[in-house]
Design an enzyme around this catalytic site. Structure first.
Site, PDB file in Angstrom:
ATOM      1  N   LYS A  70     -19.539  27.572 113.119  1.00  0.00           N
ATOM      2  CA  LYS A  70     -18.683  28.750 113.301  1.00  0.00           C
ATOM      3  C   LYS A  70     -18.971  29.756 112.194  1.00  0.00           C
ATOM      4  CE  LYS A  70     -14.264  29.093 115.517  1.00  0.00           C
ATOM      5  NZ  LYS A  70     -13.427  28.292 116.337  1.00  0.00           N
ATOM      6  N   GLU A 104     -21.802  28.158 127.186  1.00  0.00           N
ATOM      7  CA  GLU A 104     -20.396  28.469 126.944  1.00  0.00           C
ATOM      8  C   GLU A 104     -20.207  29.972 126.972  1.00  0.00           C
ATOM      9  OE1 GLU A 104     -18.915  27.664 122.981  1.00  0.00           O
ATOM     10  OE2 GLU A 104     -20.851  28.102 122.092  1.00  0.00           O
TER      11      GLU A 104
HETATM   12  C1  LIG Z   1     -17.993  30.002 120.482  1.00  0.00           C
HETATM   13  C2  LIG Z   1     -16.760  29.216 120.696  1.00  0.00           C
HETATM   14  N1  LIG Z   1     -16.793  28.230 121.608  1.00  0.00           N
HETATM   15  C3  LIG Z   1     -15.703  27.459 121.832  1.00  0.00           C
HETATM   16  C4  LIG Z   1     -14.510  27.682 121.153  1.00  0.00           C
HETATM   17  C5  LIG Z   1     -13.328  26.812 121.434  1.00  0.00           C
HETATM   18  O1  LIG Z   1     -13.119  25.973 120.349  1.00  0.00           O
HETATM   19  P1  LIG Z   1     -11.682  25.344 120.040  1.00  0.00           P
HETATM   20  O2  LIG Z   1     -11.312  24.550 121.233  1.00  0.00           O
HETATM   21  O3  LIG Z   1     -11.926  24.498 118.822  1.00  0.00           O
HETATM   22  O4  LIG Z   1     -10.764  26.500 119.789  1.00  0.00           O
HETATM   23  C6  LIG Z   1     -14.435  28.700 120.203  1.00  0.00           C
HETATM   24  C7  LIG Z   1     -13.180  28.932 119.460  1.00  0.00           C
HETATM   25  O5  LIG Z   1     -13.065  29.809 118.643  1.00  0.00           O
HETATM   26  C8  LIG Z   1     -15.583  29.483 119.964  1.00  0.00           C
HETATM   27  O6  LIG Z   1     -15.559  30.465 119.084  1.00  0.00           O
END
Ligand SMILES: Cc1ncc(COP(=O)(O)O)c(C=O)c1O
Length: 224
Positions: A70, A104
């Site tokens: 992230k 995604e």
């Molecule tokens: C790129 C990305 N994919 C998936 C997610 C979903 O992750 P989470 O379930 O931990 O919020 C996020 C959440 O910010 C994200 O930034």
């Protein structure tokens, strides 16, 4: 803290502070850790609407080897395609499928449901390993759903979409149903085009655990 279903979103942020701007490929030796504590309100305050998602087979959400990390920079690459999709197709998000492989969206994981099965991409370094994805997979298994984690391509996704459901998972939206995939410029309905029953069921089961209304069988709340 806002009242439930609002929440306090905690977002850690690590910024290198070493004064070495000329040394581009050198990691910082010092860093500042900040934690943003931001109130968020009900994501679906206006009622849950089925999402419109553009299928993008060309662009990548971020550099492939950073997908599971992230970093702030990871989000800039998705911005252009997402704004273009909004303007051109009134789309909510872009589903990145570089090389035809389903990955995604800009800030959420993607999953599908059909005939008692859940299909989602298996963990690899190309996308973010969301905690909501992980939790929903556990709840699905508990509910007797067969969880299939593997790579799949756009053709298989479109086949599942004919009679199945599709949804985005993430902290903010929990599980948001996809009503339409916009593929090569044309609207392709997912199932009936409405939010499907499995999506609603899994979403309400996770929210019930978060609110303490259902037993926390996996000890998730104890870790908080
Ligand atoms: C790129 C990305 N994919 C998936 C997610 C979903 O992750 P989470 O379930 O931990 O919020 C996020 C959440 O910010 C994200 O930034």
């Amino acid at each position: 803290m806002p009242e439930a279903p609002g929440a306090l979103y905690l977002r850690p942020l690590l910024i290198g502070t070493t004064a070495n701007i000329g040394a581009a490929a050198t990691p910082a030796a010092d860093a500042a850790l900040l934690v943003l504590a931001s109130p968020v309100w009900d994501y679906f305050a206006g009622g849950m609407q089925p999402l419109r998602i553009v299928v993008d087979e060309i662009n990548t959400r971020c550099a492939a080897h950073l997908g599971m990390v992230k970093t702030g920079g990871n989000y800039a690459a998705a911005m252009g395609p997402t704004l273009a999709a909004r303007q051109k197709y009134r789309a909510d998000q872009v589903l990145f499928c570089p090389g035809g492989q389903v990955q995604e969206t800009g800030a959420a994981n993607f999953m599908m449901f059909r005939e008692g099965r859940l299909l989602t991409r298996g963990l690899d370094s190309s996308f973010l390993h969301g905690v909501t994805r992980d939790s929903l997979l556990a709840i699905a298994r508990d509910s007797g759903v067969e969880v299939v984690e593997r790579a799949f391509d756009v053709a298989e996704m479109l086949d599942w979409a004919r009679t199945g459901e599709a949804a985005l998972s993430g902290t903010a939206a929990v599980l948001a149903g996809v009503g339409t995939l916009i593929y090569r410029g044309a609207d392709v309905p997912v199932g009936s085009g409405e939010i499907g029953p499995v999506t609603r069921d899994l979403r309400s089961k996770l929210v019930a655990i978060q609110r303490g209304e259902a037993p926390d069988r996996h000890g998730w709340l104890e870790k908080v």
